[in-house]
Design a protein around this motif. Structure first.
Motif, PDB file in Angstrom:
ATOM      1  N   ARG A 118       0.814  -1.208   0.000  1.00 34.60           N
ATOM      2  CA  ARG A 118       0.000   0.000   0.000  1.00 34.60           C
ATOM      3  C   ARG A 118       0.849   1.261   0.000  1.00 34.60           C
ATOM      4  NH1 ARG A 118      -2.629  -4.054   0.600  1.00 34.60           N
ATOM      5  NH2 ARG A 118      -4.895  -4.160   0.470  1.00 34.60           N
ATOM      6  N   THR A 172      -1.577   3.688   9.076  1.00 30.90           N
ATOM      7  CA  THR A 172      -2.769   3.742   8.225  1.00 30.90           C
ATOM      8  C   THR A 172      -2.870   2.490   7.356  1.00 30.90           C
ATOM      9  OG1 THR A 172      -2.552   6.139   8.160  1.00 30.90           O
ATOM     10  CG2 THR A 172      -3.998   5.149   6.521  1.00 30.90           C
ATOM     11  N   ALA A 173      -1.753   2.106   6.762  1.00 31.69           N
ATOM     12  CA  ALA A 173      -1.753   0.914   5.902  1.00 31.69           C
ATOM     13  C   ALA A 173      -2.002  -0.348   6.723  1.00 31.69           C
ATOM     14  CB  ALA A 173      -0.433   0.816   5.143  1.00 31.69           C
ATOM     15  N   GLU A 175      -3.704  -0.591   9.473  1.00 32.19           N
ATOM     16  CA  GLU A 175      -5.127  -0.616   9.843  1.00 32.19           C
ATOM     17  C   GLU A 175      -5.983  -1.067   8.663  1.00 32.19           C
ATOM     18  OE1 GLU A 175      -5.077   2.965  13.194  1.00 32.19           O
ATOM     19  OE2 GLU A 175      -5.620   3.410  11.122  1.00 32.19           O
ATOM     20  N   GLY A 176      -5.651  -0.586   7.477  1.00 29.45           N
ATOM     21  CA  GLY A 176      -6.415  -0.974   6.292  1.00 29.45           C
ATOM     22  C   GLY A 176      -6.327  -2.465   6.026  1.00 29.45           C
TER      23      GLY A 176
END
Lengths: 181, 977
Positions: A118, A172-173, A175-176
């Motif tokens: 990501r 962020t990545a 969590e995604g």
């Protein structure tokens, strides 16, 4: 006299564990950029073997092992990670201390490749980017150094000043990826 | 209406959802469209221009009519295709483009105004006086026409970008795609199989068919479970490949969160993929096209393939009495499937006189549907044949005008599709996208058997190109029915016959375009708006083209096609820009002193990506000026501390390092003594100033260069270019050490007093004169000290490894506090450098030469350097040049502004009289008034003259005196002493 207190780049930001992936700061020891002088590449490699037991790495490759490693760091540049460089190396190359210039983190776990997919535009398939392979590339908007240090473990380096953004982007990545499971 | 026992929905999992405020029930596996049809909801939207009642036309992403808004508030998502949106408990969808409600839409008055709203309406309207357009027509049209609306609020949804790599990308998981993936995967290739549906299988899910003696659905599930168990295969459902790009790169949009009721925190709504594939197989299938006839747009009229899909996949029949109308054998399949499911088939109207016979329903051979009735849903159709016109009562009409291969991706690199007379459709050009094979219905192979064979063959070809051997593969048994079709694009007759449902483009509009000489297909498209908006003409392009060909007397292939461009289906900008919202927009670079500065409540200012403190307010200060003035005063009288780590620092080593610096700098560095620093000026190759800074000599072959903060990257790139491109003969190595060192300026009369006590020995002028540098031990840590000054005061810069930066900054501040000093920020730093006439990139902004800033003597005559020859060109020096000057206000107006222009005192302040401009201003607490730096024609010769400073934007007019740009301590006594 009072002493100056050392602060690691990611102090207060790490470690993180999200889903099957962990992110932690690595105390990498001494970082030294090694840039061979003209025509000294072979001699430098010999000296590196003699001093630290590993040859100069080819482009996109590393030599050495955990705790003492030489990683290709761009055109005409290798980063020695771990030990203080033997002074004999200075005959063949410009040595520059970079121990404080980089935030060094380790991303590890079953989702590590998915997390990096990501952020990095490079091919991280195990058949293409094996343990010991390294790349200088961009991580989101930052220039970075990525090294596969295990089947599911990567060493990631960005400029020290960008540690907050590095953790933000990786979190962020992570969590995604975790939210999909 | 739901049919018992049919469909692939999970009847054990009921799902409750809301459409236009009314609750309905569906099942897991339903789309919003199938669930609404199961609930006999036929009216789902209003058309773009005429606000005609519209129902579901298709069962896929090509849907032009059934567009809805999903969700509420800021997260509302407009223009979601009901045929793609899966239902979940709690789903709330709303119809669009209607007011006040879907069933009673007052805008439907547009339908009565249809004669005025035909082709070219907008262009003709533009011909009217422009005021009429802007004030009257545009607001009315904008209100009346359109699709869904954005919420107008910041989007709270998360989006993601990602990269994937493979040997073979297979696009489409119908029979051809899964066969290709299977063959390639078994051969060991890395395969990514992508399908835009929530469930893979393509038409095998929608058709009543058998493969190898089992239903197609069972066969495809077996293959998919084999594939999903393989490490070298990645299956990506709900993912639409939206574009083909250079080098085997594809864009793909994955719908991640749209179908989930409860989304985990952090789950993206969509992921925008970039997939890089060595080879690809396009197995995107085909799209069925309707036939144009009068009033063919009523709810209840659907494509025949969609009716079959709703029946076989979702167990739904969109009517009680279904009629079928077509020009090909495939239409008969719909009637047969309906009959087998026990649905009443009112009749099959086939335009071909030689249409096949059937039992169980009447076949009207050589007949056509010429009109329909039913305001909010189909009630009857008119059948026209040689024997006259008949009315037939029906509430659902399934139409098939044939199938168009989905050639879109093959055209993204600018190839044009090829017309195939056998199937009356365009097929991909063989050389469309390098490395791409085409298989199945998208290459014009419409039987299951041919799809499977072509899929396998495309995989074998790809494997060959990849250097892998293909295992022998048995092609499964499947139907191989011929596809017989006769041309039928539009039923002749009066009235409006729709081609493009989404844009309300009718047959007569295309004809009108041709009459008005918009005969090129690209012109026709723009003139009528056919093929615009979210469906991009997927349902109408070929038919519109055929009609244009007919009215212009050309063959279809001679008429040509419009250009297919990415994206294949709509992509939210938020998905393409994923990750770049908020903090993701750009990296934040923080200095080691950041936390301590924030603790002192310093507001931050951005310098490049760095955050630097503006000023450090103390209690009682309410404006930045108060803080700034105090900080300037503090540095001029006691001592101040400022983080200067952000300046670029470049470590330069090697036997030829000095020679290299002589080449990049205008002045000489080979003569610099070890342990000394020197100010240097760098030119671009075109002779203009690039950057300045000090460079220190740390050893015979070792230098440390500093650059302006924002120019650090540019200078590093320049040095690399000069070394690699211009002077590869020099043995020199360079690396950035900006991040390695935390560096602080300690400036002011008490700077030495502050530092003494930190080192092993006290500082003296003898050992540390102005411009000295060298290693020091700072509280046991190896550091570097430079006696340099950007404030004009007796000053030092002290560097330590960055890990100690926070600690050293706090230590320095504590010591400064005891001396009556403290921290100072960018504002005070800027004021002091203006008082001293030191330049920044406000002055060296790219258009100035060394001559302009009074540094032409720094361009050494004894050696060559980058930019030297070019700087000697005519016009880059002399009296005509605007030269660096200082300005003091001497009139009634005391305010000076950067960006203002300079004029002779007696001239009109207009462009032709322009004499120069102001680059930097500051209020100087030291001098007691504002100061400005700027550039003035022949300025150095005009010290003492009066000029007018006029700021046309801020409406200022100030009389100024031209002075030496070094306002304070022009002899530099304070820094040296």
């Amino acid at each position: 006299m009072a002493e100056l207190i050392a602060r690691p780049p990611c102090q207060g930001l790490l470690p993180l564990e999200i889903g099957t992936t962990t992110l932690s700061e690595t105390d990498a020891g001494v970082l030294t950029s090694i840039m061979p002088f003209k025509g000294q590449e072979a001699a430098l490699s010999e000296a590196l073997i003699a001093a630290h037991g590993m040859a100069m790495p080819a482009a996109n490759r590393t030599t050495g092992r955990a705790g003492i490693r030489a990683i290709w760091f761009g055109r005409g540049q290798v980063l020695l990670i771990g030990p203080s460089p033997h002074e004999a190396l200075a005959w063949y190359a410009a040595l520059t201390d970079q121990s404080d210039a980089w935030a060094v983190v380790r991303l590890e776990g079953a989702g590590a490749v998915d997390v990096l997919a990501r952020l990095l535009p490079i091919d991280l398939r195990a058949t293409q980017f094996k343990r010991g392979h390294t790349a200088r590339t961009e991580l989101m908007h930052m220039m970075a150094s990525i090294t596969r240090v295990g089947d599911q473990a990567f060493q990631i380096m960005v400029f020290r000043s960008m540690a907050t953004t590095l953790v933000h982007d990786l979190k962020t990545a992570m969590e995604g990826v975790a939210a999909r499971r | 209406m739901r049919i018992a026992g049919k469909g692939l929905i999970d009847r054990s999992k009921p799902v409750r959802f809301v459409f236009d405020g009314v609750g309905y029930d569906g099942f897991a596996g339903d789309t919003l469209a199938s669930a609404l049809l199961a609930n006999d909801v036929r009216l789902v939207g209003r058309s773009f221009k005429y606000h005609r009642p519209r129902g579901v036309l298709t069962s896929g992403s090509e849907e032009p009519n059934a567009l809805v808004t999903v969700g509420n508030g800021a997260a509302a998502e407009p223009n979601v295709r009901a045929t793609v949106q899966e239902i979940y408990t709690g789903l709330e969808a709303k119809s669009q483009n209607r007011w006040p409600s879907l069933s009673m839409d007052l805008m439907a008055a547009n339908d009565l105004a249809a004669p005025f709203l035909g082709a070219g309406f907008y262009y003709k309207t533009f011909m009217w006086p422009s005021q009429f357009w802007e004030k009257l027509y545009e607001p009315i049209i904008r209100r009346a026409a359109g699709l869904g609306a954005l919420s107008g609020e910041s989007n709270p949804d998360k989006y993601e970008r990602a990269y994937a790599f493979c040997d073979l990308l297979v696009i489409g998981a119908g029979p051809a795609g899964v066969m290709a993936a299977l063959v390639a995967a078994r051969a060991g290739a890395d395969v990514i199989l992508v399908d835009e549906d929530s469930r893979m299988g393509g038409r095998l899910l929608a058709e009543n068919c058998e493969i190898d003696g089992v239903p197609g659905v069972i066969w495809v599930d077996r293959v998919l479970s084999e594939l999903s168990a393989m490490d070298n295969v990645r299956l990506m459902s709900r993912t639409t490949v939206t574009g083909a790009y250079d080098g085997g790169t594809f864009a793909a949009l994955e719908r991640v969160g749209h179908h989930r009721a409860a989304r985990h925190a952090g789950l993206p709504l969509e992921t925008f993929w970039r997939i890089v594939a060595k080879r690809s197989v396009l197995a995107a299938g085909a799209l069925e096209r309707p036939v144009a006839f009068r009033n063919n747009d009523r709810p209840g009229i659907m494509t025949a393939g969609a009716v079959r899909a709703y029946l076989n996949r979702w167990g739904v029949v969109p009517g009680q009495k279904v009629a079928v109308f077509g020009n090909n054998d495939d239409a008969h399949r719909t009637a047969r499937d309906l009959l087998a499911a026990g649905v009443h088939v009112a009749g099959l109207i086939d335009s071909r006189h030689n249409a096949p016979d059937a039992t169980g329903f009447p076949v009207y051979k050589g007949a056509m549907v010429s009109d329909t009735t039913g305001r909010r849903g189909l009630e009857s159709i008119t059948i026209r044949s040689v024997s006259g016109e008949d009315k037939l009562a029906t509430d659902c009409l399934a139409i098939s005008g044939g199938w168009n291969p989905t050639v879109h991706l093959t055209c993204h690199l600018n190839s044009r599709p090829v017309w195939c007379d056998d199937i009356l459709a365009f097929v991909p050009s063989p050389s469309g996208v390098p490395g791409m094979g085409v298989a199945g219905a998208c290459s014009g192979a419409f039987s299951t058997d041919r799809c499977l064979r072509e899929g396998a063959a495309a995989a074998v070809a790809a494997l060959e190109a990849l250097g892998k051997s293909a295992p022998k593969t048995q092609i499964p048994d499947a139907e191989d029915a011929p596809y017989a079709i006769a041309p039928l694009w539009a039923v002749p007759g009066r009235g409006r016959a729709w081609l493009d449902f989404q844009n309300d483009v009718c047959v007569k509009d295309v004809k009108q375009a041709a009459v008005e000489n918009f005969r090129s297909v690209e012109h026709m498209k723009r003139y009528t708006t056919q093929g615009m908006a979210t469906d991009q003409g997927k349902n109408s392009n070929v038919a519109a083209l055929a009609i244009l060909a007919d009215v212009t007397g050309r063959a279809i292939p001679d008429t040509g096609t419009t250009t297919f461009r990415p994206p294949f289906s709509p992509v939210a900008i938020a998905a393409m820009g994923a990750g770049a919202q908020g903090k993701g927009f750009a990296p934040e670079r923080f200095t080691t002193s950041h936390a301590a500065s924030v603790e002192r409540k310093a507001p931050m200012i951005e310098a490049g990506l760095w955050y630097r403190p503006s000023y450090f307010p103390v209690p009682g200060e309410t404006t930045w000026r108060q803080s700034c003035d105090r900080e300037v005063d503090m540095v001029r009288h006691t001592v101040g501390v400022c983080d200067v780590s952000t300046l670029g620092k470049i470590d330069i080593q090697g036997p030829d390092a000095a020679e290299f610096l002589d080449f990049v700098y205008t002045n000489t560095f080979s003569t610099l003594k070890i342990g000394r620093a020197r100010y240097g000026l760098m030119l671009r190759e075109d002779g203009h100033v690039m950057d300045d800074g000090t460079t220190a000599r740390l050893g015979a072959h070792h230098f440390l260069m500093t650059t302006t903060t924002a120019a650090a990257g540019q200078v590093m790139r320049h040095l690399d270019f000069v070394h690699q491109g211009l002077r590869p003969d020099l043995d020199v190595a360079m690396v950035s050490v900006t991040e390695q060192w935390a560096q602080f300026a300690i400036a002011g009369p008490k700077s030495r007093e502050l530092l003494n006590g930190l080192f092993d020995a006290d500082l003296t002028d003898a050992e540390w004169p102005f411009m000295a540098c060298g290693p020091v031990q700072v509280m046991g840590v190896r550091g570097r000290l430079f006696r340099i000054s950007f404030s004009g005061e007796h000053a030092y810069e002290l560097a330590v490894p960055s890990r100690y930066g926070d600690s050293l900054f706090r230590t320095l501040l504590a010591r400064a506090d005891t001396l009556g000093g403290g921290a100072y920020g960018m504002e005070a730093l800027n004021v002091m450098r203006i008082e001293k006439g030191f330049i920044t990139h406000a002055e060296i902004h790219g258009r100035v030469t060394a001559f302009d800033i009074g540094m032409e003597r720094m361009v050494s005559s004894k050696k060559d350097c980058i930019g030297k020859t070019m700087s000697e060109r005519d016009g880059l020096s002399g009296a005509d040049r605007e030269q660096l000057i200082g300005l003091n206000p001497v009139g009634a107006v005391k305010q000076l502004t950067a960006g203002a222009h300079l004029f002779n005192a007696d001239d009109d302040p207009v462009r032709v009289n322009d004499q120069g401009y102001v680059t930097s201003v500051a209020y100087s607490p030291t001098m007691g008034h504002m100061l400005a730096l700027g550039f003035l024609k022949n300025g150095r010769a005009r010290h003492g003259q009066k000029v007018r400073m006029v700021d046309h934007l801020r409406d200022l007019d100030a009389l100024c005196e031209v002075v030496n740009p070094v306002f304070f301590d022009p002899d530099g006594e304070r820094a040296r002493g």
